[in-house]
Scaffold this motif. Structure first.
Motif, PDB file in Angstrom:
ATOM      1  N   VAL A  57       7.587 178.667   4.101  1.00 39.31           N
ATOM      2  CA  VAL A  57       7.101 177.279   3.489  1.00 39.31           C
ATOM      3  C   VAL A  57       6.539 177.985   2.011  1.00 39.31           C
ATOM      4  O   VAL A  57       5.773 178.655   1.811  1.00 39.31           O
ATOM      5  CB  VAL A  57       5.896 176.875   4.183  1.00 39.31           C
ATOM      6  N   GLN A  59       4.786 176.654  -1.438  1.00 39.78           N
ATOM      7  CA  GLN A  59       4.220 175.598  -1.937  1.00 39.78           C
ATOM      8  C   GLN A  59       3.758 175.695  -3.514  1.00 39.78           C
ATOM      9  O   GLN A  59       3.560 176.933  -3.976  1.00 39.78           O
ATOM     10  CB  GLN A  59       2.619 175.876  -1.398  1.00 39.78           C
ATOM     11  N   ILE A  64       6.221 170.943  -1.485  1.00 36.59           N
ATOM     12  CA  ILE A  64       6.205 171.893  -0.656  1.00 36.59           C
ATOM     13  C   ILE A  64       7.678 172.017  -0.131  1.00 36.59           C
ATOM     14  O   ILE A  64       8.493 170.642  -0.035  1.00 36.59           O
ATOM     15  CB  ILE A  64       5.369 171.551   0.596  1.00 36.59           C
TER      16      ILE A  64
END
Length: 192
Positions: A57, A59, A64
Motif C-alpha cells: 500500500v 500512500q 492511496i
C-alpha cells in the motif's frame, strides 16, 4: 472486520493473524484507540499502512495505491531446498484444522512449494514464529472472563469478505454500505 463508534467517530479495525489495520475519519479517535489497545495488548505501532496480507500500500497526498503481492513466482532471491519447505508447509496444513488463524497464510505460501526462494522461506518462518508466540493464547479464556462475546454471524454479514474475497458489484456495494465506506465518484483514466 470490526467497527466501533458511529458517524465521524467510527473506527474500522481489520485483523488478520498478528496484523491490524486501524482506520477512521478522526485522527484523534484513532490515536486514542491505539493507546487503549497498547494498554491491553503487547503491540507496536508501525505507522501508516504499507504492507498487509501480501498487498503493498503506497500512500501519498494524491491518494492511496494498492499494488501487486510482494511474494511472487518471479522472486529475485536465491532458491532454497523445496523438500524442506514442502515438509514444513505440509505440517502447517495439518495444523490449520485447530489453528484457523493461519489458514490464509499457509494456503497462500503453498502456492510457492515447487520453486521456493529465500523470500518464501522467510515468510514460512514468520508463520512459525507467530505460532510459537501464540501457543498459550486461549481464546476461551477471554470469553470466560467476559472480555469477548461470542455470537453467531451469518454468511450474509461477514464484513471481512470485502477485503478477502472477489465479490460481484452488488455484493461489494452491500458490504461497502454496511461498513460505512463512501463511494469515490472520481473516474480513473488509463494511459495508453
Amino acid at each position: 472486520m470490526y467497527k466501533r463508534g458511529e458517524g465521524s467517530d467510527r473506527i474500522l479495525l481489520g485483523i488478520y493473524v498478528d496484523d491490524l489495520i486501524i482506520t477512521g475519519s478522526s485522527e484523534s479517535g484513532i490515536i486514542t484507540f491505539k493507546e487503549e489497545m497498547k494498554e491491553t495488548f503487547r503491540m507496536s505501532d508501525l505507522g501508516k499502512l504499507s504492507f498487509y496480507l501480501g498487498l503493498e500500500v503506497l500512500q501519498s497526498e494524491t491518494g492511496i495505491t494498492v499494488t501487486q503481492l510482494k511474494l511472487s513466482m518471479d522472486s529475485t532471491t536465491k532458491p532454497v531446498d523445496a523438500t524442506e519447505l514442502k515438509s514444513t508447509l505440509g505440517s502447517l496444513r495439518y495444523l490449520i484444522h485447530t489453528r484457523p488463524d493461519i489458514m490464509f497464510a499457509v494456503g497462500y505460501l503453498s502456492r510457492f512449494m515447487e520453486q521456493p526462494t529465500k523470500e518464501h522461506q522467510a515468510a514460512v518462518k514468520h508463520v512459525l514464529r507467530y505460532i510459537t508466540d501464540t501457543l498459550r493464547f486461549g481464546r476461551w479464556e477471554y470469553v470466560e472472563k467476559g472480555k469477548v462475546e461470542v455470537k453467531y454471524v451469518s454468511t450474509d454479514d461477514q464484513l471481512a469478505d470485502i477485503l478477502t474475497k472477489p465479490l460481484g458489484r452488488v455484493r461489494f456495494q452491500e458490504l461497502r454500505s454496511k461498513i460505512g465506506m463512501v463511494e469515490n465518484k472520481v473516474m480513473l483514466r488509463i494511459r495508453e
